[in-house]
Design a protein around this motif. Structure first.
Motif, short mmCIF file in Angstrom:
data_model
loop_
_atom_site.label_atom_id
_atom_site.label_comp_id
_atom_site.label_asym_id
_atom_site.label_seq_id
_atom_site.Cartn_x
_atom_site.Cartn_y
_atom_site.Cartn_z
N GLU A 163 3.00 -3.77 -16.14
CA GLU A 163 2.59 -2.37 -16.10
C GLU A 163 3.07 -1.74 -14.79
OE1 GLU A 163 -1.67 -0.22 -16.67
OE2 GLU A 163 -1.53 -2.31 -17.20
N GLU A 164 3.39 -0.47 -14.83
CA GLU A 164 3.79 0.22 -13.61
C GLU A 164 2.59 0.98 -13.04
OE1 GLU A 164 7.21 2.62 -14.20
OE2 GLU A 164 8.44 0.92 -14.87
N ALA A 165 2.48 0.97 -11.71
CA ALA A 165 1.36 1.66 -11.06
C ALA A 165 1.74 1.97 -9.62
CB ALA A 165 0.11 0.79 -11.10
N THR A 166 0.82 2.62 -8.92
CA THR A 166 0.98 2.83 -7.48
C THR A 166 -0.21 2.19 -6.77
OG1 THR A 166 2.05 4.94 -7.93
CG2 THR A 166 1.31 4.56 -5.68
N ALA A 167 0.05 1.43 -5.71
CA ALA A 167 -1.04 0.80 -4.96
C ALA A 167 -1.64 1.82 -4.01
CB ALA A 167 -0.51 -0.40 -4.20
N LEU A 168 -2.93 2.09 -4.14
CA LEU A 168 -3.56 3.14 -3.32
C LEU A 168 -4.34 2.60 -2.14
CD1 LEU A 168 -4.99 5.60 -6.00
CD2 LEU A 168 -2.81 5.73 -4.77
N LEU A 228 0.82 -1.21 0.00
CA LEU A 228 0.00 0.00 0.00
C LEU A 228 0.85 1.26 0.00
CD1 LEU A 228 -3.24 -0.42 2.12
CD2 LEU A 228 -2.87 -0.50 -0.35
N ASN A 229 0.47 2.20 -0.84
CA ASN A 229 1.17 3.48 -0.99
C ASN A 229 2.58 3.33 -1.57
OD1 ASN A 229 -1.03 4.90 0.16
ND2 ASN A 229 -0.35 4.15 2.14
N LYS A 230 2.79 2.21 -2.25
CA LYS A 230 4.11 2.00 -2.85
C LYS A 230 3.97 1.84 -4.36
CE LYS A 230 6.51 0.43 1.13
NZ LYS A 230 6.00 -0.79 1.77
N PRO A 231 5.05 2.14 -5.07
CA PRO A 231 5.06 1.84 -6.50
C PRO A 231 5.13 0.33 -6.72
CG PRO A 231 7.16 2.83 -5.79
CD PRO A 231 6.28 2.79 -4.59
N ILE A 232 4.35 -0.14 -7.66
CA ILE A 232 4.30 -1.59 -7.91
C ILE A 232 4.37 -1.91 -9.41
CG2 ILE A 232 2.93 -2.14 -5.86
CD1 ILE A 232 0.47 -2.36 -7.78
N TYR A 233 4.64 -3.16 -9.70
CA TYR A 233 4.46 -3.70 -11.05
C TYR A 233 3.21 -4.56 -11.03
CZ TYR A 233 9.37 -2.65 -12.11
OH TYR A 233 10.57 -2.03 -12.33
#
Ligand code: BTN
Length: 244
Positions: free
Chosen positions: A210-215, A197-202
């Protein structure tokens, strides 16, 4: 609870399935010290050598709908993570959906297999399978998982009776939440223990990454992510990892 311990089984989940079909009682628990055909999620295998891990399955007959199988897995993840922390004194984390990580290595995997009434969609039974790497396998982990697999206890610092303690703690924690599982009271603890949570993830989608951020993790345990293009998406299954 009715606990049966075996030295070697092909898979505790498969073994327990035979009981489930004979209409056996909820709470039947099968433990193995080794599995020759340990099963993981998504058709993968789960490395289950003797002496270094514990592999267990619990038969459940929950009052849940087919769409709610994830409740069991996520509830178990909290139960296991708490148990690991209590016995080891460390801080384990849950990588959505259901892997337990310690010091950035996977130390536990969970596989829930549910059987449904095809017409009504209610759950006939569910088999909750938990595989724990307790200590370093004598031949180390196979090469393909060596970078990601870890273990909970170091051989020079083993708590007394750690195997039984971890098992007892997991079972106790799980059955504390279980009677009210449909209320999802464990969701708060699940989020607190989240690795991503609140970290950059694949996000891994087949061959595509895909690159994203876990919200956030929502009420249905979906992962809310913010994508590079600014879009919000809710994932209900799939594989993610931390992006450094
Ligand atoms: C995963 O990491 O993909 C899930 C692994 C689940 C492993 C456990 S070990 C006990 C039970 N029996 C099995 O064959 N699999 C589960």
């Amino acid at each position: 609870l009715d606990i049966e311990v075996n030295k070697t089984l092909d898979s505790t989940n498969d073994f327990l399935k035979k009981y489930a079909k004979k209409n056996s009682k909820e709470g039947k628990i099968i433990i193995a010290e080794e599995q020759t055909q340990g099963k993981g999620r998504l058709g993968k295998s789960f490395y289950s050598p003797a002496n270094s891990g514990i592999y267990l399955s619990i038969l459940l007959k929950p009052n849940l709908h087919a769409s709610q199988a994830l409740y069991i897995t996520t509830c178990a993840a909290v139960a296991v993570s708490k148990a690991i922390d209590k016995i080891s004194g460390e801080n384990s984390q849950i990588k959505w959906v259901n892997d337990i990580f310690l010091n950035n290595k996977k130390v536990c995997g969970i596989l829930t297999e549910a059987s449904f009434d095809l017409e009504g969609g209610s759950m006939d039974y569910a088999i909750l399978g938990i595989g724990l790497n307790l200590t370093r396998p004598s031949d180390d982990f196979p090469e393909d998982i060596r970078d990601i697999a870890g273990y909970i206890f170091h051989n020079d610092n083993l708590p007394k009776d750690y195997k039984n303690k971890v098992i007892a703690e997991i079972i106790n924690n799980f059955f504390e939440y279980y009677p009210t599982i449909e209320n999802k009271e464990f969701l708060k603890d699940y989020k607190k223990r989240s690795l991503i949570l609140n970290k950059p993830i694949y996000i891994f989608r087949g061959a595509k990454t895909e690159e994203a951020t876990a919200l956030d993790i929502d009420n249905e345990f979906r992962l809310k992510v913010l994508k590079k293009n600014g879009e919000i998406e809710y994932l209900s299954s799939g594989e993610v990892s931390i992006r450094k």
